[in-house]
Design a protein around this motif. Sequence first.
Motif, PDB file in Angstrom:
ATOM      1  N   UNK A 145       0.813  -1.214   0.000  1.00 36.45           N
ATOM      2  CA  UNK A 145       0.000   0.000   0.000  1.00 36.45           C
ATOM      3  C   UNK A 145       0.838   1.251   0.000  1.00 36.45           C
ATOM      4  N   UNK A 146       1.985   1.202  -0.638  1.00 38.77           N
ATOM      5  CA  UNK A 146       2.891   2.348  -0.655  1.00 38.77           C
ATOM      6  C   UNK A 146       2.301   3.503  -1.460  1.00 38.77           C
ATOM      7  N   UNK A 147       2.189   4.663  -0.833  1.00 37.55           N
ATOM      8  CA  UNK A 147       1.759   5.875  -1.522  1.00 37.55           C
ATOM      9  C   UNK A 147       2.080   7.066  -0.636  1.00 37.55           C
ATOM     10  N   UNK A 186      14.262   4.310  -9.686  1.00 41.93           N
ATOM     11  CA  UNK A 186      15.186   3.264  -9.262  1.00 41.93           C
ATOM     12  C   UNK A 186      15.084   2.063 -10.187  1.00 41.93           C
ATOM     13  N   UNK A 187      16.102   1.227 -10.151  1.00 43.80           N
ATOM     14  CA  UNK A 187      16.085   0.012 -10.959  1.00 43.80           C
ATOM     15  C   UNK A 187      15.214  -1.074 -10.328  1.00 43.80           C
ATOM     16  N   UNK A 188      15.163  -1.112  -9.010  1.00 43.56           N
ATOM     17  CA  UNK A 188      14.357  -2.111  -8.312  1.00 43.56           C
ATOM     18  C   UNK A 188      13.087  -1.477  -7.759  1.00 43.56           C
ATOM     19  N   UNK A 189      12.084  -2.271  -7.370  1.00 41.73           N
ATOM     20  CA  UNK A 189      10.793  -1.737  -6.912  1.00 41.73           C
ATOM     21  C   UNK A 189      10.928  -0.778  -5.735  1.00 41.73           C
ATOM     22  N   UNK A 190       9.939   0.095  -5.606  1.00 44.48           N
ATOM     23  CA  UNK A 190       9.947   1.131  -4.566  1.00 44.48           C
ATOM     24  C   UNK A 190       9.665   0.558  -3.188  1.00 44.48           C
ATOM     25  N   UNK A 191      10.242   1.203  -2.179  1.00 48.65           N
ATOM     26  CA  UNK A 191       9.995   0.814  -0.791  1.00 48.65           C
ATOM     27  C   UNK A 191       9.499   1.969   0.062  1.00 48.65           C
ATOM     28  N   UNK A 192       9.801   3.224  -0.333  1.00 51.69           N
ATOM     29  CA  UNK A 192       9.400   4.374   0.487  1.00 51.69           C
ATOM     30  C   UNK A 192       9.238   5.599  -0.399  1.00 51.69           C
ATOM     31  N   UNK A 193       8.246   6.426  -0.055  1.00 53.52           N
ATOM     32  CA  UNK A 193       7.956   7.667  -0.763  1.00 53.52           C
ATOM     33  C   UNK A 193       7.528   8.721   0.247  1.00 53.52           C
ATOM     34  N   UNK A 194       7.921   9.970   0.023  1.00 51.50           N
ATOM     35  CA  UNK A 194       7.397  11.064   0.845  1.00 51.50           C
ATOM     36  C   UNK A 194       7.563  12.385   0.117  1.00 51.50           C
ATOM     37  N   UNK A 195       6.600  13.291   0.313  1.00 50.18           N
ATOM     38  CA  UNK A 195       6.677  14.658  -0.204  1.00 50.18           C
ATOM     39  C   UNK A 195       7.200  15.580   0.886  1.00 50.18           C
ATOM     40  N   UNK A 196       7.810  16.696   0.473  1.00 55.43           N
ATOM     41  CA  UNK A 196       8.087  17.747   1.443  1.00 55.43           C
ATOM     42  C   UNK A 196       6.796  18.516   1.723  1.00 55.43           C
ATOM     43  N   UNK A 199       4.993  20.226  -1.185  1.00 56.76           N
ATOM     44  CA  UNK A 199       4.655  19.403  -2.334  1.00 56.76           C
ATOM     45  C   UNK A 199       5.498  19.691  -3.558  1.00 56.76           C
ATOM     46  N   UNK A 200       6.665  20.287  -3.371  1.00 58.87           N
ATOM     47  CA  UNK A 200       7.547  20.618  -4.500  1.00 58.87           C
ATOM     48  C   UNK A 200       8.705  19.632  -4.645  1.00 58.87           C
ATOM     49  N   UNK A 201       8.887  18.735  -3.669  1.00 58.43           N
ATOM     50  CA  UNK A 201       9.938  17.726  -3.730  1.00 58.43           C
ATOM     51  C   UNK A 201       9.358  16.377  -3.323  1.00 58.43           C
ATOM     52  N   UNK A 202       9.912  15.328  -3.924  1.00 58.71           N
ATOM     53  CA  UNK A 202       9.494  13.964  -3.629  1.00 58.71           C
ATOM     54  C   UNK A 202      10.737  13.109  -3.426  1.00 58.71           C
ATOM     55  N   UNK A 203      10.826  12.430  -2.298  1.00 56.52           N
ATOM     56  CA  UNK A 203      11.950  11.546  -2.013  1.00 56.52           C
ATOM     57  C   UNK A 203      11.503  10.101  -2.152  1.00 56.52           C
ATOM     58  N   UNK A 204      12.441   9.257  -2.599  1.00 57.43           N
ATOM     59  CA  UNK A 204      12.099   7.848  -2.814  1.00 57.43           C
ATOM     60  C   UNK A 204      13.282   6.966  -2.452  1.00 57.43           C
ATOM     61  N   UNK A 205      12.962   5.711  -2.126  1.00 59.23           N
ATOM     62  CA  UNK A 205      13.968   4.679  -1.896  1.00 59.23           C
ATOM     63  C   UNK A 205      13.433   3.383  -2.473  1.00 59.23           C
ATOM     64  N   UNK A 235      15.812  -2.646   4.508  1.00 60.82           N
ATOM     65  CA  UNK A 235      14.414  -2.308   4.265  1.00 60.82           C
ATOM     66  C   UNK A 235      14.137  -0.925   4.840  1.00 60.82           C
ATOM     67  N   UNK A 236      13.986   0.070   3.959  1.00 62.37           N
ATOM     68  CA  UNK A 236      13.677   1.435   4.402  1.00 62.37           C
ATOM     69  C   UNK A 236      12.237   1.472   4.906  1.00 62.37           C
ATOM     70  N   UNK A 237      12.047   1.903   6.141  1.00 58.12           N
ATOM     71  CA  UNK A 237      10.704   1.920   6.722  1.00 58.12           C
ATOM     72  C   UNK A 237      10.060   3.290   6.664  1.00 58.12           C
ATOM     73  N   UNK A 238      10.871   4.362   6.567  1.00 60.04           N
ATOM     74  CA  UNK A 238      10.254   5.687   6.468  1.00 60.04           C
ATOM     75  C   UNK A 238      11.244   6.700   5.932  1.00 60.04           C
TER      76      UNK A 238
END
Length: 442
Positions: A145-147, A186-196, A199-205, A235-238
């Motif tokens: 349910x990553x979003x 990323x080359x592999x599936x996503x594990x974490x997402x967050x906006x600042x 809402x002008x920046x998005x971080x991912x792992x 495993x990035x949790x947050x």
Amino acid sequence: MDSQVEADGGGPEMLPGFICASFNQDTTSLSVGTKTGYRLFSVTSVDKLDCIHEGVECSDVSIVERLFSSSLVVVVSQSVPRRMNVYHFKKGTEICNYSYTNNILSVRLNRQRLVVCLEESIYIHNIKDMKLLKTLLNTPTNPSGLCALSVNHGNSFLAYPGSATIGEIAVYDANNLSTVTLIQAHASPLAALTFNGSGTKLASASEKGTVIRVFDIPEGHRLFEFRRGMKRYVSISSLSFSADAQFLCASSNTETVHIFKLEQHSPSQEEASPTWSAYVGKMFTAASTYLPAQVSDMMHQDRAFATVRLNMFGLKNICALATIQKLPRLLVASSDGHLYIYNVDPQDGGECIMVQKHRLFDGTEEQVEHKDEETPAEVSNQVAGQSYAATVALPSSQPPSSTLLGYSEEGGAQKGDVIPEHEFAEGPVCLDDENEFPPVSN
């Protein structure tokens, strides 16, 4: 900004009643789901952890999300995993409930939208009346349910996996109900997402957890790339930005929390004070133009600015950056049933010092010796217009508050009703309880 952690159950260090935890959108409160219900805590003081509310409307709470400092809380129970309950917790009333075709895996909300994520579909509601506005069907399989949903009142960007096999991010405009962009992150599936916060920046792992990337929104261009480590996959949790988006923290199933500083390195500074490391860095930069892309990317990745060494390993946790009592802090809520608070040096970084440890279930604190608490506890952690890094130099006077409308004291929606019009301000909707927390600054 908003993150959630779920306990895997079992384990000698795992608190038996703990199921999940999440910070609200501005990191002023912490929500914890338990076997018997849920608890909401204020995290606006270092030395004191106030339990705002304990809900027993349902048991085995696997999702609990609070809307800023309002009385609106969304709850999902493990016993009825397809139903979402929306409560006005101060009134003790249920605003509404919705049932879906499959288990609810996550819920995200801001002042305009409420988003419900299932494994292969996403539902977007208008938070004002809870009407369903859009259903995104047949989204790529998303078992966790990553979003992420941006929380600024001017936008409602929604980010979710655009692929089940690679780290592609789909960015959707939940206000205008239109697709914004696809980011090859990323080359592999996503594990974490967050906006600042804006809402002008998005971080991912990704699932590998070695590299964290930051993109600008809505264009989707890569801005920063940070290397969490090379020795092992984790495993990035947050992920969580500071309010001014100058810092980004990342927690995982390891004992280390990393804080990265979002700054562009100025070539003029290197030229003004030439060093051997700067000389070697220039050699690497020149060499990266003809080396393989993976090697070139590694040369341009920045390491952590600051770190925290937790006294645990393998337990799930969530982290957040906040300004509490005028000083920068890192908050870590762990599935061991504790909230840990650390000081962060925004100038020099380095190892962060733990200043407080709170138990989340019996209300007692475990004292940690610290020397920085000269600021009275009443000082707000919400300081308009001040950056996270600049909070160490704030004046001692408390900023003026303003009147904000919330799920009001003069009524509140009853079960099955739409939320009354008078509960919303004209223009940006602010659902904050005026007296419970300081106003939210956007």
